[in-house]
Design a protein around this motif. Sequence first.
Motif: not given
Length: 327
Positions: A120, A136, A138, A150, A159, A207
Amino acid sequence: MANEPTLSVIVPCYNIETYVADTVTSLVNNARDDFEFIFVEDRSTKDRTYEALLTLTGKLENSRVIRHEQNGGLATARNTGIDAAEGRYLTFLDGDDWLAPGYLADLVGCIQRFDVDFVRTDHVQVTGVERAVHRAPEGRRHTPLDPRTSILPVDDTTMVDYPYAWAGVYHRRLLDRGLLRFHDGLRTAEDRPWIWELHRRADSYVAASLRGVFYRRGVASSLTQIGDVRQLDFFRSFDLVLSELADDPEAGRLRKKALRNYCVVIAHQLLDRGRFERSVAARLRQLAAEALGRMTEEELNEALVGMGEERVHTLRRIRGGMKGVAA
């Protein structure tokens, strides 16, 4: 293409003739011999998106255009692309967005390096001439993680609150496990059940601090700008999330997060109901009351703690009570 492609890029397109040249040009600037590009034209009604795609993709090697016989919505268009994809990895791009040069190679390099189920990424939101990086949610970057870690906490952005399918890349083994397709027919919030399934059932993800996706806001044909009945599919979307959570071993904890997310979106839509046609606004209020009514008083009280006076008051009024909820 002689061999199996490394990456399949799936691009659903609907009434985006004005923007599609930018989209295709950005893919030309990302093309590699082992990348394929699948455009799904979802029976545009207001412009010549299909004809523009046929012309523009002539410059993009390993590309093809699939046209639906009738409009099916974003979830179904993505599924059509998934069914046609042959790549080891899959990613998505909406037809009115674009990529930075070289971004796809970086994306593939990241998932190959870590050998995780999915990656991601961050993205750049574009509103007119303004650009803003959206990270994102995280903080643990460039290290393999268990996706379930997450999802929580309940009262923070995590997330599952960052559902954008185009902000990442996904290994084909997820498709083999039934985790990559979307619920057919969902016309908005199609990525909510999808992201919850990924984070509940996939084994690993990363991530990554990649910012090569440019997400265009304020597009007139976008459902976020159109106040018609299709917007109300978010009720079905969140009901699917709750239904699929029922047999999860951590159902009690995760349901609290899903209910809070549901309430946040209901409140947002109710507070922005002025953009809806009158009949749709009435239907919104009805479905909101029904959804809130299916939650117990205890669940609602817990979901709304700290949500803010305006949103709590709005939801309390629609449900007809909920005394004692702390704003």
